[in-house]
Design an enzyme around this catalytic site. Structure first.
Site, PDB file in Angstrom:
ATOM      1  N   ASP A 107      -1.021  -6.306  -0.271  1.00 19.69           N
ATOM      2  CA  ASP A 107      -1.328  -5.677   1.016  1.00 19.69           C
ATOM      3  C   ASP A 107      -2.833  -5.484   1.187  1.00 19.69           C
ATOM      4  O   ASP A 107      -3.507  -4.985   0.271  1.00 19.69           O
ATOM      5  CB  ASP A 107      -0.676  -4.293   1.087  1.00 19.69           C
ATOM      6  CG  ASP A 107       0.563  -4.271   1.967  1.00 19.69           C
ATOM      7  OD1 ASP A 107       0.801  -5.246   2.705  1.00 19.69           O
ATOM      8  OD2 ASP A 107       1.279  -3.263   1.916  1.00 19.69           O
ATOM      9  N   ASP A 114       0.818  -1.206   0.000  1.00 16.46           N
ATOM     10  CA  ASP A 114       0.000   0.000   0.000  1.00 16.46           C
ATOM     11  C   ASP A 114       0.859   1.265   0.000  1.00 16.46           C
ATOM     12  O   ASP A 114       0.333   2.378  -0.077  1.00 16.46           O
ATOM     13  CB  ASP A 114      -0.998   0.006   1.154  1.00 16.46           C
ATOM     14  CG  ASP A 114      -0.353  -0.081   2.530  1.00 16.46           C
ATOM     15  OD1 ASP A 114       0.893  -0.078   2.616  1.00 16.46           O
ATOM     16  OD2 ASP A 114      -1.094  -0.165   3.533  1.00 16.46           O
ATOM     17  N   LYS A 136      -0.782  -9.749   2.854  1.00 21.59           N
ATOM     18  CA  LYS A 136      -0.081  -9.197   4.022  1.00 21.59           C
ATOM     19  C   LYS A 136      -0.996  -8.241   4.765  1.00 21.59           C
ATOM     20  O   LYS A 136      -1.740  -7.479   4.145  1.00 21.59           O
ATOM     21  CB  LYS A 136       1.188  -8.454   3.607  1.00 21.59           C
ATOM     22  CG  LYS A 136       2.004  -7.947   4.814  1.00 21.59           C
ATOM     23  CD  LYS A 136       3.345  -7.361   4.393  1.00 21.59           C
ATOM     24  CE  LYS A 136       3.240  -5.979   3.805  1.00 21.59           C
ATOM     25  NZ  LYS A 136       2.765  -4.964   4.815  1.00 21.59           N
ATOM     26  N   GLU A 166      -1.044  -5.689   8.523  1.00 24.26           N
ATOM     27  CA  GLU A 166      -0.212  -5.086   9.562  1.00 24.26           C
ATOM     28  C   GLU A 166      -0.734  -5.398  10.958  1.00 24.26           C
ATOM     29  O   GLU A 166      -1.945  -5.369  11.202  1.00 24.26           O
ATOM     30  CB  GLU A 166      -0.163  -3.567   9.379  1.00 24.26           C
ATOM     31  CG  GLU A 166       0.596  -3.114   8.143  1.00 24.26           C
ATOM     32  CD  GLU A 166       0.775  -1.602   8.104  1.00 24.26           C
ATOM     33  OE1 GLU A 166       0.443  -0.925   9.095  1.00 24.26           O
ATOM     34  OE2 GLU A 166       1.259  -1.099   7.072  1.00 24.26           O
ATOM     35  N   GLU A 218       9.694  -4.071  10.394  1.00 18.91           N
ATOM     36  CA  GLU A 218      10.021  -2.749   9.870  1.00 18.91           C
ATOM     37  C   GLU A 218      10.557  -1.805  10.944  1.00 18.91           C
ATOM     38  O   GLU A 218       9.931  -1.609  11.986  1.00 18.91           O
ATOM     39  CB  GLU A 218       8.792  -2.118   9.205  1.00 18.91           C
ATOM     40  CG  GLU A 218       9.078  -0.758   8.581  1.00 18.91           C
ATOM     41  CD  GLU A 218       7.980  -0.250   7.677  1.00 18.91           C
ATOM     42  OE1 GLU A 218       8.099   0.885   7.177  1.00 18.91           O
ATOM     43  OE2 GLU A 218       6.997  -0.991   7.458  1.00 18.91           O
TER      44      GLU A 218
END
Length: 260
Positions: free
Chosen positions: A82, A43, A110, A112, A174
């Protein structure tokens, strides 16, 4: 040959995994030709391609569009798609949106954060899932490094373990301290992919625009292997000069075999 989620798990400890983002068909075609094993359609497209000031404006429709373009360019490469901001608020919503991205061409999804209920639900429904811990751009207030104090580091470590336990086959880490990423990588049995997380992860990912040197700002943990932005400026300036002087297109007619 396209690699599967199982293939990537088996690579842990034996082969470092190179991952790059892509958002367009031509770039994806070049990444496949370079034998990049895994492409992330992230994204981040919202910030590096669409001009948004965050990833939060990116929609499922945007993601499906770019995943489709990348799939057409890289038919034999594993593609991660994403789930954008608030597209995974419930397990049912996450599954519906994941199916849209898979239908567009993604091989895995994926999301988050430590959304273990979402991850386990998707996995139970047959969706391969990649987790993401550390800095979470969709919800972060800044892009500062996270996990720098003991309490925060412990939280991220526990979240990483929970994401694996929920069934994710890979974990993006990250912008955390290198020793924290090293500890997580050594603890987990699934591969970790670092971005600003040091050299000891099982693989590394870069945003393709950062690697190409497109734009005028790049994260401190990225590397510019070229400065394509400057080349675009040079080409545009040269073209403009040739048009203004009427040199173009006369200077290509003879080479193109065209008659005046």
């Amino acid at each position: 040959m396209k690699l599967s989620a199982t293939d990537f798990v088996q690579m842990k400890g034996s082969r470092a995994i190179a991952m790059l983002t892509a958002y367009t068909c031509p770039v994806a075609r070049e990444l496949e030709a370079a034998v990049i094993p895994i492409i992330l359609v992230g994204d981040t497209v919202g910030m590096v391609e669409m001009g948004f000031d965050s990833t939060r404006q990116v929609t499922v429709e945007h993601m499906a569009y770019h995943i489709g373009a990348v799939r057409r360019g890289a038919p034999n490469t594993h593609i991660i798609g994403d789930l954008p901001y608030e597209s995974d608020k419930t397990p049912e919503l996450a599954l519906a949106n994941a199916k849209r991205l898979l239908a567009a061409g993604a091989d895995s999804i994926k999301l988050e954060g430590p959304k273990t209920d979402i991850i386990s639900y998707l996995v139970a429904e047959g969706t391969a899932v990649v987790g993401h811990t550390g800095l979470l751009p969709q919800t972060a207030n800044s892009f500062a490094k996270v996990g720098r104090n003991a309490e925060e580091a412990l939280r991220i470590q526990k979240e990483a373990a929970a994401i694996q336990e929920a069934g994710a086959f890979m974990l993006v880490i990250e912008h955390v301290p290198h020793d924290l990423a090293t500890s997580i990588t050594r603890t987990l049995t699934i591969p970790t992919i670092g971005i600003g997380a040091g050299p000891d992860c099982d693989g590394q990912v870069l945003v393709i625009n950062d690697a190409l040197g497109l734009g005028d700002y790049w994260p401190p943990f990225s590397k510019q292997y070229a400065h394509i932005g400057r080349e675009i400026q040079k080409v545009a300036q040269r073209f403009s000069r040739e048009v203004e002087s009427r040199e173009f297109p006369s200077n290509i007619i003879q080479f193109a075999g065209l008659k005046k």
